[in-house]
Design a protein around this motif. Structure first.
Motif, short mmCIF file in Angstrom:
data_model
loop_
_atom_site.label_atom_id
_atom_site.label_comp_id
_atom_site.label_asym_id
_atom_site.label_seq_id
_atom_site.Cartn_x
_atom_site.Cartn_y
_atom_site.Cartn_z
N SER A 57 0.96 -1.19 -0.01
CA SER A 57 0.12 0.10 0.16
C SER A 57 0.71 1.45 -0.05
CB SER A 57 -0.98 0.06 1.04
OG SER A 57 -2.06 -0.86 0.98
N PRO A 58 1.70 1.37 0.78
CA PRO A 58 2.71 2.57 0.76
C PRO A 58 3.13 2.88 -0.54
CG PRO A 58 3.08 1.20 2.74
CD PRO A 58 2.45 0.41 1.90
N ILE A 59 3.78 1.89 -1.43
CA ILE A 59 4.20 1.94 -2.70
C ILE A 59 3.19 2.53 -3.73
CG2 ILE A 59 5.20 0.66 -4.71
CD1 ILE A 59 6.40 -1.27 -2.65
N TYR A 60 1.88 1.86 -3.45
CA TYR A 60 0.66 2.32 -4.27
C TYR A 60 0.42 3.83 -4.20
CZ TYR A 60 -4.01 3.12 -5.65
OH TYR A 60 -5.10 3.77 -5.90
N LEU A 61 0.46 4.33 -2.83
CA LEU A 61 -0.02 5.54 -2.68
C LEU A 61 0.96 6.53 -3.07
CD1 LEU A 61 -1.10 5.09 1.27
CD2 LEU A 61 -2.59 5.35 -0.86
N LEU A 62 2.18 6.32 -3.08
CA LEU A 62 3.24 7.10 -3.58
C LEU A 62 2.99 7.28 -4.95
CD1 LEU A 62 5.79 8.79 -3.19
CD2 LEU A 62 7.21 6.74 -3.74
N PHE A 63 3.03 6.14 -5.89
CA PHE A 63 2.94 6.55 -7.15
C PHE A 63 1.41 6.74 -7.68
CE2 PHE A 63 6.47 3.08 -7.33
CZ PHE A 63 7.06 3.74 -8.24
N ASN A 64 0.63 6.56 -6.82
CA ASN A 64 -0.74 7.05 -7.26
C ASN A 64 -0.71 8.50 -6.99
OD1 ASN A 64 -3.55 6.67 -7.86
ND2 ASN A 64 -4.08 7.35 -5.88
N PHE A 65 -0.04 9.21 -5.94
CA PHE A 65 0.04 10.71 -5.49
C PHE A 65 0.89 11.24 -6.81
CE2 PHE A 65 2.75 14.01 -4.01
CZ PHE A 65 1.61 14.81 -3.53
N ILE A 66 1.78 10.37 -7.29
CA ILE A 66 2.80 10.92 -8.42
C ILE A 66 1.74 11.16 -9.73
CG2 ILE A 66 4.76 10.58 -10.07
CD1 ILE A 66 6.03 9.39 -7.64
N ILE A 67 0.98 10.10 -10.10
CA ILE A 67 -0.10 10.22 -11.03
C ILE A 67 -1.03 10.98 -11.26
CG2 ILE A 67 -1.70 8.86 -12.21
CD1 ILE A 67 1.09 7.79 -13.02
N ASN A 68 -1.51 11.35 -10.11
CA ASN A 68 -2.64 12.32 -9.59
C ASN A 68 -1.97 13.83 -9.94
OD1 ASN A 68 -4.77 10.90 -9.08
ND2 ASN A 68 -4.21 10.77 -6.85
N SER A 69 -0.70 13.99 -9.38
CA SER A 69 0.06 15.29 -9.10
C SER A 69 0.34 15.65 -10.83
CB SER A 69 1.16 15.23 -8.16
OG SER A 69 0.61 15.20 -7.09
N LEU A 70 1.15 14.79 -11.41
CA LEU A 70 1.87 15.01 -12.70
C LEU A 70 0.83 14.95 -13.81
CD1 LEU A 70 4.97 12.93 -12.81
CD2 LEU A 70 4.86 15.44 -12.43
N TRP A 71 -0.18 14.02 -13.84
CA TRP A 71 -0.96 13.79 -15.03
C TRP A 71 -2.59 14.24 -14.76
CZ3 TRP A 71 3.00 13.81 -17.64
CH2 TRP A 71 3.89 13.00 -17.60
N GLY A 72 -2.71 14.56 -13.58
CA GLY A 72 -4.19 14.85 -13.51
C GLY A 72 -5.09 13.66 -13.55
N ILE A 73 -4.78 12.61 -13.31
CA ILE A 73 -5.59 11.20 -13.54
C ILE A 73 -5.79 10.81 -12.20
CG2 ILE A 73 -5.96 9.09 -14.51
CD1 ILE A 73 -3.78 10.16 -16.84
N SER A 74 -6.99 10.58 -11.75
CA SER A 74 -7.40 9.92 -10.47
C SER A 74 -8.43 8.85 -10.94
CB SER A 74 -8.05 10.93 -9.73
OG SER A 74 -8.60 10.31 -8.40
N ILE A 75 -7.69 7.64 -10.71
CA ILE A 75 -8.70 6.28 -10.87
C ILE A 75 -8.76 5.66 -9.49
CG2 ILE A 75 -8.99 4.18 -12.12
CD1 ILE A 75 -7.43 5.47 -14.24
N GLU A 76 -9.50 5.72 -8.91
CA GLU A 76 -9.86 4.88 -7.35
C GLU A 76 -9.65 3.40 -7.68
OE1 GLU A 76 -12.87 6.60 -5.08
OE2 GLU A 76 -12.29 8.48 -5.66
N LYS A 77 -8.98 2.82 -6.58
CA LYS A 77 -8.36 1.51 -6.90
C LYS A 77 -9.64 0.59 -6.77
CE LYS A 77 -7.36 1.20 -2.01
NZ LYS A 77 -6.07 1.40 -1.14
#
Length: 182
Positions: A57-77
């Motif tokens: 989960s910590p790895i996922y949360l980090l990468f998900n934050f990066i995707i949200n921040s850089l690309w503006g894409i939020s797909i809930e798991k």
């Protein structure tokens, strides 16, 4: 999970041009592919036991934050997304946790798929197979989008759409008014 990732990658690969190496490089440069890979990873964690959740989960949360921040894409798991999901352009994309999306769905930028309604009418869209969702479209509520549907730019969808349809936003309204420039 890996069969879905393979199919997602294949969908991106078939839509790129050039020789084989250039096509692979272009696929891995796609923000949409980054987002779907992180989603698949998060979805795998979400469906697994507590031990896997604690470790990954910590790895996922980090990468998900990066995707949200850089690309503006939020797909809930917790969303359910079929094979061959493709994000054509990035930015302003939100897919709710309770959304169900079929195979070979293609979405563009500024698309929201979210929850709406109250009581028994509260819910998220269920989207069929082979659906194209154009830029700016908003889908919300407990609705069903059929198979082979094309949703036009800036359409606001809050009712069921049957199979094999085109949906466009044809609601342009011009209001005339006199302007006194004196």
């Amino acid at each position: 999970m890996f069969s879905y990732i393979k199919y997602d990658f294949k969908r991106y690969y078939t839509l790129t041009h050039g020789h084989k190496i250039k096509r692979y490089i272009n696929c891995f440069r796609q923000p949409g592919l980054h987002a779907i890979l992180i989603f698949r990873f998060g979805n795998w964690i979400y469906k697994n036991n507590i031990f896997i959740k604690l470790i990954f989960s910590p790895i996922y949360l980090l990468f998900n934050f990066i995707i949200n921040s850089l690309w503006g894409i939020s797909i809930e798991k917790g969303a359910i997304i079929g094979k061959g999901f493709r994000i054509g352009h990035y930015g302003g994309i939100f897919i709710n946790n309770a959304s169900v999306i079929g195979d070979n769905v293609h979405i563009s930028q500024d698309v929201s798929i979210g929850v709406s309604g109250q009581g028994s009418k509260r819910g998220c869209p269920i989207i069929g197979n082979n659906v194209y969702i154009a830029p700016g479209a908003k889908l919300f509520g407990k609705i069903k989008i059929g198979n082979n549907v094309k949703i036009g730019a800036n359409a606001i969808i809050y009712k069921d759409i049957p199979d094999n349809c085109y949906v466009v936003c044809d609601c342009l309204k011009i209001i005339e008014r006199k302007i006194d420039f004196s």
